[in-house]
Design a protein around this motif. Structure first.
Motif, mmCIF file in Angstrom:
data_model
loop_
_atom_site.group_PDB
_atom_site.id
_atom_site.type_symbol
_atom_site.label_atom_id
_atom_site.label_comp_id
_atom_site.label_asym_id
_atom_site.label_seq_id
_atom_site.Cartn_x
_atom_site.Cartn_y
_atom_site.Cartn_z
ATOM 1 N N ASP A 1 -6.570 -0.966 7.353
ATOM 2 C CA ASP A 1 -5.701 0.053 6.760
ATOM 3 C C ASP A 1 -4.233 -0.347 6.859
ATOM 4 O O ASP A 1 -3.449 -0.140 5.918
ATOM 5 C CB ASP A 1 -5.920 1.404 7.443
ATOM 6 C CG ASP A 1 -7.328 1.943 7.228
ATOM 7 O OD1 ASP A 1 -7.888 1.673 6.147
ATOM 8 O OD2 ASP A 1 -7.860 2.599 8.137
ATOM 9 N N TYR A 2 -3.854 -0.913 8.001
ATOM 10 C CA TYR A 2 -2.468 -1.347 8.194
ATOM 11 C C TYR A 2 -2.110 -2.439 7.183
ATOM 12 O O TYR A 2 -1.051 -2.396 6.538
ATOM 13 C CB TYR A 2 -2.290 -1.859 9.624
ATOM 14 C CG TYR A 2 -0.949 -2.514 9.877
ATOM 15 C CD1 TYR A 2 0.150 -1.763 10.294
ATOM 16 C CD2 TYR A 2 -0.776 -3.879 9.705
ATOM 17 C CE1 TYR A 2 1.383 -2.361 10.523
ATOM 18 C CE2 TYR A 2 0.448 -4.488 9.933
ATOM 19 C CZ TYR A 2 1.519 -3.727 10.345
ATOM 20 O OH TYR A 2 2.733 -4.336 10.563
ATOM 21 N N ALA B 1 -3.572 -3.149 4.313
ATOM 22 C CA ALA B 1 -3.560 -2.595 2.952
ATOM 23 C C ALA B 1 -2.253 -1.863 2.673
ATOM 24 O O ALA B 1 -1.654 -2.007 1.599
ATOM 25 C CB ALA B 1 -4.758 -1.660 2.769
ATOM 26 N N GLU B 2 -1.793 -1.091 3.658
ATOM 27 C CA GLU B 2 -0.534 -0.359 3.480
ATOM 28 C C GLU B 2 0.629 -1.322 3.281
ATOM 29 O O GLU B 2 1.482 -1.112 2.405
ATOM 30 C CB GLU B 2 -0.287 0.516 4.709
ATOM 31 C CG GLU B 2 1.007 1.318 4.632
ATOM 32 C CD GLU B 2 1.275 2.105 5.905
ATOM 33 O OE1 GLU B 2 2.377 2.675 6.019
ATOM 34 O OE2 GLU B 2 0.393 2.135 6.786
ATOM 35 N N LYS B 3 0.679 -2.394 4.065
ATOM 36 C CA LYS B 3 1.766 -3.355 3.938
ATOM 37 C C LYS B 3 1.742 -4.069 2.588
ATOM 38 O O LYS B 3 2.786 -4.480 2.070
ATOM 39 C CB LYS B 3 1.687 -4.382 5.070
ATOM 40 C CG LYS B 3 2.037 -3.816 6.440
ATOM 41 C CD LYS B 3 3.479 -3.339 6.489
ATOM 42 C CE LYS B 3 3.868 -2.802 7.838
ATOM 43 N NZ LYS B 3 5.252 -2.278 7.863
ATOM 44 N N GLU C 1 0.740 -2.627 -0.101
ATOM 45 C CA GLU C 1 0.839 -1.573 -1.104
ATOM 46 C C GLU C 1 -0.426 -1.492 -1.952
ATOM 47 O O GLU C 1 -0.385 -1.371 -3.189
ATOM 48 C CB GLU C 1 2.084 -1.776 -1.979
ATOM 49 C CG GLU C 1 3.386 -1.733 -1.181
ATOM 50 C CD GLU C 1 4.621 -1.869 -2.053
ATOM 51 O OE1 GLU C 1 4.474 -2.203 -3.254
ATOM 52 O OE2 GLU C 1 5.733 -1.631 -1.555
ATOM 53 N N SER D 1 -4.679 0.185 -1.834
ATOM 54 C CA SER D 1 -5.625 1.044 -1.127
ATOM 55 C C SER D 1 -6.553 0.150 -0.311
ATOM 56 O O SER D 1 -6.737 -1.030 -0.632
ATOM 57 C CB SER D 1 -6.439 1.871 -2.122
ATOM 58 O OG SER D 1 -7.321 1.035 -2.861
ATOM 59 N N THR D 2 -7.106 0.718 0.741
ATOM 60 C CA THR D 2 -8.042 -0.056 1.564
ATOM 61 C C THR D 2 -9.224 -0.530 0.724
ATOM 62 O O THR D 2 -9.692 -1.665 0.868
ATOM 63 C CB THR D 2 -8.536 0.800 2.743
ATOM 64 O OG1 THR D 2 -7.409 1.192 3.533
ATOM 65 C CG2 THR D 2 -9.508 0.023 3.611
#
Length: 348
Positions: free
Chosen positions: A259-260, A262-264, A266, A268-269
């Motif tokens: 999740d981390y 994917a967020e970095k 930009e 979705s997981t």
């Protein structure tokens, strides 16, 4: 980490020429003389991001040999290469917990220096050694200049790291002294052994585990993680998988979850997982691959204790690391280290 002459960088930062240029200008040689025919400009020297080719760098040092007419000019040129000149790598050396840790950092991340050699260190009873090996193929005069420069730089760096004079018991040289044996002996203030297989310092092993004056283990671990990122950038091909690898390595002493990352990125997981699957891998596989690869490098190429390796790999308990390594390799980390040491002893 297997090192060889094939691993030296084809480009160095242009700022790698600044320390020797400072010395040469103090000696009365004009910058223009030393840079003649290199194509390197003053603006490049002041640009932190500018790179020069190996050919440009070699032309610079050929000019140096010509204008100075001193076969041992490399000794002078190595003196300004203090650890801070190397950026993250240098600060990782300074903040290491002990000199043993600092030497492990030097061996592991030597590609982040301006050297063309590979670095190794070892311990033999009460004596320890640090060696420079595997130069690229080039004319002997340039190899010797680089060797002198890097030996002088190593002595300066080790003195800075230790906070006191680095005492050398004996220096091995891979040549006959080139008619300058007395100059070498006087410069390094130690015994010499000539025509040896590699260049190396021998020194007392008693200093290996003494705390360093600028020790900051947390900072050192963080900096080492950043060094891993820089190494990855040297070899990265820019693929999506490489970007994920870089982000996995980006957090010191901790390996992030999907999740981390994917967020970095930009994303979705779900999209991240799908794109990795399309490239034939998964986030878990990448995480395991990276941890296993780093674990083998630390066990093979350093003398770091298991607790330190466990921490660098993001494990809070060395037992968890040992369990994971048994799953990856089929044997305990200590057994792997022992086999690797035996393999080095019997390999040519």
């Amino acid at each position: 980490m297997t090192k060889s002459a094939q691993h030296f960088p084809l480009r160095h930062p242009a700022r790698a020429l600044l320390p020797p240029l400072e010395v040469l200008e103090q000696m009365g040689y004009a910058q223009q003389q030393c840079l003649r025919g290199t194509g390197v400009t003053a603006s490049q020297l002041s640009d932190p991001g500018a790179l020069i080719t190996l050919q440009q760098e070699l032309r610079f040092y050929r000019n140096v040999l010509e204008v100075s007419d001193d076969p041992l000019i490399g000794l002078r040129l190595g003196e300004p290469f203090v650890p801070q000149r190397y950026g993250l790598f240098g600060y990782a050396l300074l903040s290491a917990e002990t000199f043993r840790h600092a030497l492990a950092v030097a061996e592991h991340f030597g590609r982040l220096t301006f050297s063309l050699f590979s670095f190794y260190f070892g311990v033999e009873g009460r004596s320890a050694w640090f060696a420079l090996r595997d130069p690229p193929v080039m004319e002997p005069e340039l190899i010797n200049l680089y060797l002198d420069r890097d030996l002088a730089a190593a002595r300066v760096d080790f003195t800075e790291i230790l906070g006191k004079q680095f005492a050398i018991a004996c220096l091995h040289l891979p040549h006959d002294g080139r008619g300058c044996v007395d100059r070498y002996r006087q410069y390094f203030a130690c015994d010499l052994e000539l025509n040896r297989p590699d260049a190396r310092f021998h020194f007392s092993s008693e200093i290996l585990d003494q705390p360093l004056p600028q020790s900051d283990p947390d900072s050192s671990r963080h900096l080492q993680q950043q060094c891993h990122m820089l190494i990855a950038k040297l070899t990265s091909q820019g693929s999506f998988v490489d970007q994920v690898r870089m982000l996995i390595l980006a957090r010191p002493g901790y390996f992030p979850d999907v999740d981390y990352v994917a967020e970095k990125m930009e994303l979705s997981t779900r999209t991240l997982r799908r794109r990795l699957k399309n490239e034939g891998t998964s986030f878990r596989d990448l995480l395991e691959e990276i941890r296993y690869g780093l674990a083998r490098e630390y066990l093979t190429d350093t003398d770091l204790p298991m607790e330190e390796i466990s921490s660098l790999l993001g494990y809070t308990e060395s037992g968890n690391f040992s369990h994971a390594f048994r799953r990856w390799a089929g044997l305990a980390p200590s057994a792997w280290r022992q086999q690797a040491a035996q393999a080095r002893r019997v390999s040519p």
